[in-house]
Design a protein around this motif. Structure first.
Motif, PDB file in Angstrom:
ATOM      1  N   ASP B 369       0.840  -1.206   0.000  1.00  0.00           N
ATOM      2  CA  ASP B 369       0.000   0.000   0.000  1.00  0.00           C
ATOM      3  C   ASP B 369       0.867   1.245   0.000  1.00  0.00           C
ATOM      4  OD1 ASP B 369      -2.351  -1.208  -0.160  1.00  0.00           O
ATOM      5  OD2 ASP B 369      -2.973  -0.901   1.920  1.00  0.00           O
ATOM      6  N   ASP B 370       1.852   1.181   0.888  1.00  0.00           N
ATOM      7  CA  ASP B 370       2.762   2.333   0.965  1.00  0.00           C
ATOM      8  C   ASP B 370       3.445   2.550  -0.368  1.00  0.00           C
ATOM      9  OD1 ASP B 370       2.025   2.625   3.482  1.00  0.00           O
ATOM     10  OD2 ASP B 370       3.892   1.973   4.425  1.00  0.00           O
ATOM     11  N   PHE B 371       3.871   1.427  -0.941  1.00  0.00           N
ATOM     12  CA  PHE B 371       4.574   1.504  -2.228  1.00  0.00           C
ATOM     13  C   PHE B 371       3.691   2.164  -3.280  1.00  0.00           C
ATOM     14  CE2 PHE B 371       5.240  -0.703  -6.309  1.00  0.00           C
ATOM     15  CZ  PHE B 371       6.453  -0.124  -6.629  1.00  0.00           C
ATOM     16  N   HIS B 372       2.428   1.697  -3.327  1.00  0.00           N
ATOM     17  CA  HIS B 372       1.526   2.271  -4.332  1.00  0.00           C
ATOM     18  C   HIS B 372       1.290   3.745  -4.074  1.00  0.00           C
ATOM     19  CE1 HIS B 372       0.736  -1.220  -6.639  1.00  0.00           C
ATOM     20  NE2 HIS B 372       0.332  -1.924  -5.605  1.00  0.00           N
ATOM     21  N   GLU B 373       1.199   4.019  -2.797  1.00  0.00           N
ATOM     22  CA  GLU B 373       0.971   5.418  -2.451  1.00  0.00           C
ATOM     23  C   GLU B 373       2.145   6.273  -2.902  1.00  0.00           C
ATOM     24  OE1 GLU B 373      -0.077   7.946   1.527  1.00  0.00           O
ATOM     25  OE2 GLU B 373       0.021   5.768   1.632  1.00  0.00           O
ATOM     26  N   MET B 374       3.346   5.731  -2.621  1.00  0.00           N
ATOM     27  CA  MET B 374       4.561   6.456  -3.015  1.00  0.00           C
ATOM     28  C   MET B 374       4.598   6.642  -4.520  1.00  0.00           C
ATOM     29  SD  MET B 374       6.194   7.223  -0.378  1.00  0.00           S
ATOM     30  CE  MET B 374       5.763   6.899   1.282  1.00  0.00           C
ATOM     31  N   GLN B 375       4.238   5.552  -5.198  1.00  0.00           N
ATOM     32  CA  GLN B 375       4.267   5.610  -6.664  1.00  0.00           C
ATOM     33  C   GLN B 375       3.327   6.694  -7.166  1.00  0.00           C
ATOM     34  OE1 GLN B 375       3.348   1.831  -8.313  1.00  0.00           O
ATOM     35  NE2 GLN B 375       5.285   1.738  -9.391  1.00  0.00           N
ATOM     36  N   GLU B 376       2.158   6.694  -6.558  1.00  0.00           N
ATOM     37  CA  GLU B 376       1.182   7.684  -6.980  1.00  0.00           C
ATOM     38  C   GLU B 376       1.702   9.089  -6.714  1.00  0.00           C
ATOM     39  OE1 GLU B 376      -3.350   8.040  -5.772  1.00  0.00           O
ATOM     40  OE2 GLU B 376      -2.732   6.060  -6.437  1.00  0.00           O
ATOM     41  N   LEU B 377       2.302   9.214  -5.529  1.00  0.00           N
ATOM     42  CA  LEU B 377       2.850  10.524  -5.187  1.00  0.00           C
ATOM     43  C   LEU B 377       3.940  10.908  -6.167  1.00  0.00           C
ATOM     44  CD1 LEU B 377       3.020  10.372  -1.314  1.00  0.00           C
ATOM     45  CD2 LEU B 377       1.506  11.736  -2.730  1.00  0.00           C
ATOM     46  N   LYS B 378       4.740   9.908  -6.544  1.00  0.00           N
ATOM     47  CA  LYS B 378       5.829  10.176  -7.473  1.00  0.00           C
ATOM     48  C   LYS B 378       5.249  10.653  -8.803  1.00  0.00           C
ATOM     49  CE  LYS B 378       9.538   7.779  -9.850  1.00  0.00           C
ATOM     50  NZ  LYS B 378       8.939   7.141 -11.018  1.00  0.00           N
ATOM     51  N   VAL B 379       4.245   9.911  -9.265  1.00  0.00           N
ATOM     52  CA  VAL B 379       3.628  10.291 -10.535  1.00  0.00           C
ATOM     53  C   VAL B 379       3.072  11.694 -10.438  1.00  0.00           C
ATOM     54  CG1 VAL B 379       1.646   9.842 -12.006  1.00  0.00           C
ATOM     55  CG2 VAL B 379       3.106   7.963 -11.289  1.00  0.00           C
ATOM     56  N   ALA B 381       4.044  13.988  -8.421  1.00  0.00           N
ATOM     57  CA  ALA B 381       5.133  14.957  -8.341  1.00  0.00           C
ATOM     58  C   ALA B 381       5.693  15.231  -9.730  1.00  0.00           C
ATOM     59  CB  ALA B 381       6.233  14.428  -7.428  1.00  0.00           C
ATOM     60  N   GLU B 382       5.817  14.144 -10.501  1.00  0.00           N
ATOM     61  CA  GLU B 382       6.331  14.319 -11.861  1.00  0.00           C
ATOM     62  C   GLU B 382       5.371  15.171 -12.678  1.00  0.00           C
ATOM     63  OE1 GLU B 382       8.868  10.208 -12.222  1.00  0.00           O
ATOM     64  OE2 GLU B 382       6.882  10.342 -13.121  1.00  0.00           O
ATOM     65  N   ALA B 383       4.082  14.824 -12.522  1.00  0.00           N
ATOM     66  CA  ALA B 383       3.092  15.592 -13.262  1.00  0.00           C
ATOM     67  C   ALA B 383       3.148  17.056 -12.843  1.00  0.00           C
ATOM     68  CB  ALA B 383       1.699  15.027 -13.007  1.00  0.00           C
ATOM     69  N   ALA B 384       3.334  17.222 -11.525  1.00  0.00           N
ATOM     70  CA  ALA B 384       3.408  18.594 -11.033  1.00  0.00           C
ATOM     71  C   ALA B 384       4.620  19.303 -11.616  1.00  0.00           C
ATOM     72  CB  ALA B 384       3.491  18.595  -9.511  1.00  0.00           C
ATOM     73  N   ASP B 385       5.700  18.538 -11.747  1.00  0.00           N
ATOM     74  CA  ASP B 385       6.909  19.136 -12.304  1.00  0.00           C
ATOM     75  C   ASP B 385       6.667  19.564 -13.747  1.00  0.00           C
ATOM     76  OD1 ASP B 385       9.620  19.838 -11.955  1.00  0.00           O
ATOM     77  OD2 ASP B 385      10.135  18.195 -13.300  1.00  0.00           O
ATOM     78  N   VAL B 386       6.034  18.636 -14.492  1.00  0.00           N
ATOM     79  CA  VAL B 386       5.722  18.962 -15.884  1.00  0.00           C
ATOM     80  C   VAL B 386       4.789  20.165 -15.930  1.00  0.00           C
ATOM     81  CG1 VAL B 386       4.537  18.164 -17.942  1.00  0.00           C
ATOM     82  CG2 VAL B 386       6.091  16.642 -16.739  1.00  0.00           C
ATOM     83  N   ALA B 387       3.788  20.100 -15.047  1.00  0.00           N
ATOM     84  CA  ALA B 387       2.823  21.197 -15.019  1.00  0.00           C
ATOM     85  C   ALA B 387       3.524  22.503 -14.674  1.00  0.00           C
ATOM     86  CB  ALA B 387       1.727  20.901 -13.998  1.00  0.00           C
TER      87      ALA B 387
END
Lengths: 156, 1002
Positions: B369-379, B381-387
């Motif tokens: 769960d934590d992993f998925h959460e982290m992954q989602e956060l990472k995505v 964050a990346e999206a936010a970076d792109v944005a």
């Protein structure tokens, strides 16, 4: 006194042009068009713009009638019209109209009729706006020409 | 305004939408659940199930073990019971046998002997002495059979009357059985009639009928009140036939021998002998009457383990009587602790195992769960970076638009009549606005690079002219500071390269701008050479070290002067003369050679250039050196206070260099200077396109100096090389002289020999050199020489200076020493202009844009051009533009009309064709025109008539595509269908000029 009027008119022209540029209604192409004006073709810009108005009104009419048709499906034809409109708009440097055309074409490519109608309304609006402004501009220029003629009758 | 807002909103929404879609896609692909994760809701149920199963299993184990124990217990019981029964039976039969023997004894000695050998005394004696043989019998007695008729005689003979069991004289019966012989232990039954007792009588009757030992049912014995049975044997008078009938037996019966079995004590004794007598309870029953079991031993209602009992049959030799022994345990079966503990421990262990597994599963679920959460956060964050990058790009763009308005308005404002204060204000505002725009552009670039949106162009461009442009941009600043600014491009670098000129210019501008900012004295030197040249240079350097710098000619007046451009020490000594001259000389040797033979590197498609920018500024502090390329980092915060700037420039530069396929590095020594070096890959230009584009893109260098000879007087070799490089670009031959003296002597000699091979036209003298020799009377000598009447051959004197005061200039001019002064930094065009002025060579061409405009006019003037476009406005505009350049324009509103007009023969020189047209588009029209032309050409060649008006013997009207979107694919398409080029619509002069020059020679 007449000299003052000429100055004012020049300022008006500049202001109007600056406004049109600032608002993104026109772009450099219009300036290039103005540069094409010389002694051999003194009214080149207004001539071209009048052709543009004439053509555009025809196109707008066609587009509206196409869209108003109940069993409307000829997006292809609309695309051709739009391409024409876009081409002529970019030729005179009507940037905003061109942008609306791009959006319109995108909507028509997706067969999005509601989007097309919206875009058409926007287009008509923009067109009217541009037409008014350009008429204003030409009026000022005419006055300027008159003023110039009055001021320096000897030179002619 | 409202409309605008709406539009931008729409745009925003669109962007937002696209980002959201991206996020969804990413999460969609990354969400792979494991088995445990998929069944997470079932985990507690799994645990419960496991516990239940294990409980069941342990119960089962317990039951199984318990059953085993029970079976063993039962087996033990049965074996013990059987053992007891057998022993009892054995003992019993031994006793019975002995009684049998007694019976035979009596029949032998009492009846066969006459007179009888046995009397009461003998019998008592005998039985007492043989009592050990019959331990189970309390006593034996013999009763004689007496019929009623013989009663009187019998009583008389024995002297007593027959009594009943109740010790009364017997009533009259058919038969009597009075005891005549008895063991001493039972002597009280003598003379008692055994027939009078009910059970005895039955026994007697049965015994004499069967001839075997018979038993009574158990009853209380007379003497002991123990339960017991009576055993009776018949004694026969005479020998019986082998198969006697019942009557014969009765007839032959003489008496009855009986004994009482004390069963209770018997069994008691017996059990006492055996081990484990405490453990089990034994009951013996007479079961002759199956419905009513008579107990012989044991208590009827004893508590004990009623659940488990074992029955063994007893055979006491009397077939009529049936006996059985029933055994059971004294105590109830003890709870089997082993089974219980085993089962319990098993359960506990399984419980623990289950719990551990459950815990592990829960942990896995949590971690995943934590992993998925982290992954989602990472995505996210990346999206936010792109944005962020997108936002930055958008915002920068949005700011730029109004800024352009502001700047435009300011420019307009400056055009009007303003008071000097107002003008000052407006100018300040304009400068600030320009600075802001520059900053925004940098941020935009950075954002674009981060968003990966920056694409590199590949167009041919002239590297040298770009370098000149950049340097002249900074010339003002550097001149004010007194810093020398110079550029040197190796001859091996191709004249035109393919790449992104804008970005290249940006890199150079950034680096040079930085250098200018941080340099207060000395020089800034930009050097470009091929990357593969570095190696021989290094080798050469070693060589020079060995040589010890023997090739002097350069008088070093100051021991502390370094052999760099300005004499100041530089951080990276690669640019000093020691290595530099080898590069130059190497090139020279190669240059001559390469005229005829191809340089190996030239065959490859790309060329790697190495550009270094050297300055003698303040350098970069050692601490800050590793974060120089990080955005918004400057050496320290004081830097931005002292020198301004955002610190974004170098990071952009690095990005750009990397996009160009190179890398950037630097060498810096604080207080000495920095040298930034980067490599970049460029494409080589093909010769054909090279020639076409050459004129349009580069500034035209006048060719009127070709072949002129010049002497450069400079004692700093690097600087001299730079000067020579610029002169060389103008096609001039340049020699270097170390001092004015040498130069003058060379001139003088040549002057005297009058028109020999080296006659310098120009002498270029460095300012510092001139100042140092001015007082040495050289100028006088020059003056003398000047007046020598060789005026027409006299070389022109040019002073080279970084900065020169008016006084100095006046002095120089007054002295007649110089004809003009060339201000550094040098650029070829400026040098050309100065020299033109000096030499009086007229420039046929105007400079700058007018050149192009004019040339375009000259190209197009009088040409007849057909414009094909369905759009009337476009047609009109294109026609207007072309007419402006003097062309005669004809219009066609469709491809078909154009075809008609281009029917051969026609008189058009070129055709501009719109691509997107209804009915027949530009491609199709071109194809048809080309077809038509080829047919006409064939026909012409076939008939062999060379018509006068056919140019070059065949028809080929240049067709240029007009298109609004200039994509390369479209361009390829244009070429494919036979077009000769394209111009973007609306026309841009430069573009038009480029396209048109291909066809119209001036």
């Amino acid at each position: 006194m007449l000299g003052l009027a000429a100055d004012r008119l020049r300022a008006d022209t500049n202001r109007l042009l600056a406004f049109l540029f600032h608002q993104g209604i026109l772009d450099e192409q219009f300036l290039q068009l103005q540069q094409l004006e010389d002694e051999t073709s003194p009214n080149f810009v207004s001539e071209v713009v009048n052709i543009y108005f004439h053509e555009s009104e025809k196109l707008l009419r066609n587009l509206r009638s196409l869209l108003m048709d109940k069993e409307f499906s000829d997006y292809n034809k609309m695309g051709i019209h739009l391409n024409q409109f876009m081409g002529s708009s970019s030729s005179i440097g009507a940037k905003r109209i061109r942008n609306v055309c791009v959006a319109f074409r995108a909507a028509s490519e997706q067969n999005n009729r509601a989007g097309c109608l919206r875009a058409l309304e926007l287009l008509e609006h923009e067109y009217c706006f541009l037409k008014n402004k350009l008429h204003e501009l030409f009026q000022i220029q005419q006055q300027r020409a008159l003023a110039a003629a009055v001021r320096y009758p000897m030179q002619n | 305004m409202g409309l605008k807002l709406q539009q931008s909103q729409h745009q925003h929404q669109h962007q937002h939408h696209s980002v959201a879609v991206k996020v969804n896609e990413q999460t969609g692909t990354k969400r792979g659940y494991t088995f445990i994760q998929a069944n997470r809701a079932w985990l507690p149920k799994f645990l419960l199930l496991w516990v239940m199963v294990m409980a069941f299993l342990s119960t089962w184990i317990y039951k199984k073990m318990d059953a085993d124990i029970k079976v063993r217990r039962k087996e033990v019981l049965s074996s013990m019971c059987d053992e007891r029964a057998r022993m009892l039976q054995d003992q019993f039969s031994v006793s019975v046998n002995h009684v049998h023997a007694l019976a035979i004894l009596i029949s032998t000695f009492h009846y066969y002997k006459n007179p009888s050998a046995i009397d009461q005394e003998t019998f008592a004696e005998y039985t007492a002495r043989t009592a050990f043989e019959r331990p189970l019998l309390s006593g034996v007695a013999y009763a004689e059979r007496v019929v009623h008729s013989e009663r009187g005689e019998f009583e008389k003979q024995h002297g007593w009357t027959i009594k009943t069991m109740q010790r009364e004289p017997s009533p009259v019966r058919d038969e009597y059985a009075p005891v005549i012989l008895s063991q001493e232990t039972v002597s009280y039954i003598e003379s008692l009639d055994m027939m009078s007792g009910e059970e005895d009588r039955e026994n007697i009757l049965r015994a004499r009928a069967t001839g075997k030992a018979v038993l009574t049912s158990p009853f209380r014995l007379l003497g002991s009140h123990h339960l017991g049975v009576v055993l009776t044997f018949p004694v026969y008078k005479s020998k019986l036939p082998t198969r006697p009938t019942v009557e014969e037996r009765i007839e032959a019966t003489a008496g009855y021998l009986g004994g009482a079995f004390d069963v209770e004590s018997l069994v008691e004794n017996l059990l006492g002998q055996l081990a484990g007598k405490q453990a089990i309870l034994v009951n013996v029953y007479d079961i002759t009457n199956s419905s009513d079991h008579l107990i012989m031993y044991g208590h009827q209602n004893q508590d004990g383990d009623l659940a488990l009992l074992y029955e063994s049959k007893l055979d006491f030799g009397d077939p009529f009587r049936k006996h059985t022994m029933i055994c059971r345990y004294q105590q109830k079966a003890p709870t089997s602790w082993t089974a219980l503990t085993t089962a319990f421990l098993f359960f506990v262990i399984c419980l623990l195992v289950g719990y551990i597994l459950y815990g592990a599963a829960i942990h896995i679920v949590k971690v995943e769960d934590d992993f998925h959460e982290m992954q989602e956060l990472k995505v996210r964050a990346e999206a936010a970076d792109v944005a962020k990058s997108q936002f930055l790009a958008t915002v920068s763009h949005e700011i730029r638009t109004p800024m352009n308005g502001i700047l435009g308005m300011l420019a307009l404002l400056l055009d009007t009549d303003l008071s000097s204060t107002q003008r000052d204000y407006a100018q300040t505002a304009q400068v600030c606005g320009k600075a802001l725009i520059a900053l925004i552009n940098e941020v935009l670039d950075r954002a674009k690079i981060e968003a990966g949106k920056l694409e590199m162009e590949t167009v041919p461009f002239d590297l040298r002219s770009i370098l000149d442009d950049v340097l002249s941009l900074f010339s003002e600043k550097s001149r004010n500071k007194g810093v020398e600014l110079a550029v040197f491009v190796s001859d091996k670098v191709p004249e035109m390269v393919m790449g992104d000129p804008g970005r290249f210019r940006q890199i150079i501008t950034n680096l040079v701008g930085n250098s200018v900012k941080f340099t207060e004295r000395g020089h800034i030197f930009v050097k470009v050479h091929l990357a593969e040249n570095t190696k021989p240079v290094v080798d050469a350097k070693v060589e020079t070290c060995l040589n010890g710098g023997s090739d002097g000619g350069v008088p070093i007046s100051d021991a502390h002067q370094f052999k760099t451009l300005s004499g100041y020490e530089a951080a990276d000594e690669r640019n000093s003369w020691d290595s530099f001259k080898h590069l130059v000389s190497y090139e020279e040797s190669r240059y001559d050679a390469s005229i005829n033979m191809t340089v190996p590197g030239e065959t490859s498609q790309s060329v790697t250039l190495m550009v270094s920018v050297e300055d003698t500024g303040i350098g970069i502090p050692l601490i800050a050196q590793d974060r120089v390329f990080m955005p918004f980092m400057q050496a320290d915060s004081s830097t931005s206070r002292n020198y301004g700037g955002t610190g974004i420039g170098l990071s952009i530069t690095k990005c750009l260099v990397e996009l160009m396929g190179g890398h950037i590095s630097f060498v810096s020594r604080p207080q000495v200077g920095s040298t930034f070096t980067f490599t970049a890959d460029f494409g080589r230009c093909k010769k054909a396109s090279f020639n076409d584009t050459k004129k349009s893109n580069t500034e035209d260098l006048p060719s009127s100096f070709r072949g002129l000879k010049a002497i450069v007087v400079d004692r700093k070799p690097v600087r001299a090389a730079v000067t020579r490089y610029h002169l060389k670009r103008l096609g001039m031959l340049a020699e270097v002289a170390g001092s004015v003296k040498i130069a003058a002597s060379a001139c003088g000699k040549n002057g005297s020999s009058c028109g020999s091979k080296i006659q310098p036209d120009i002498i270029l003298v460095e300012k510092d050199l001139w100042l140092s020799v001015e007082d040495g009377g050289l100028s006088l000598r020059m003056l003398d020489w000047k007046q020598n009447g060789q005026a027409f051959k006299l070389p022109k004197m040019v002073l080279l200076a970084t900065n020169i005061t008016n006084v100095e200039l006046e002095k120089a001019k007054a002295a007649g020493f110089v004809d003009t002064v060339i201000m550094k930094p040098m650029r070829a065009s400026m040098v050309a202009a100065c020299l033109q002025q000096v030499l009086g060579i007229g420039n046929k061409k105007q400079a700058g844009k007018d050149v192009q405009n004019g040339s375009l006019r000259s190209l197009l003037c009088g040409k007849k051009i057909l414009v094909v476009d369905d759009n009337m406005v476009n047609r009109r505009v294109a026609a207007g533009a072309l007419k402006k350049f003097g062309a005669a324009v004809e219009c066609a509103e469709s491809g078909k009309v154009a075809l008609k007009l281009l029917q051969i023969p026609h008189s058009f020189d070129a055709c501009f064709m719109d691509i997107q047209m209804p009915e027949m588009d530009g491609f199709e029209a071109t194809r048809q025109i080309r077809m038509m032309e080829s047919q006409a050409n064939e026909q012409m060649n076939g008939s062999g008539i060379d018509k006068g008006f056919a140019r070059k013997g065949e028809w080929h009207v240049p067709i240029l595509a007009m298109t609004a979107d200039v994509i390369h694919a479209t361009y390829d398409e244009c070429l494919k269908c036979g077009m000769d080029g394209y111009v973007s619509k609306p026309f841009e002069e430069e573009n038009l000029y480029q396209a048109v020059t291909k066809f119209f020679k001036v």
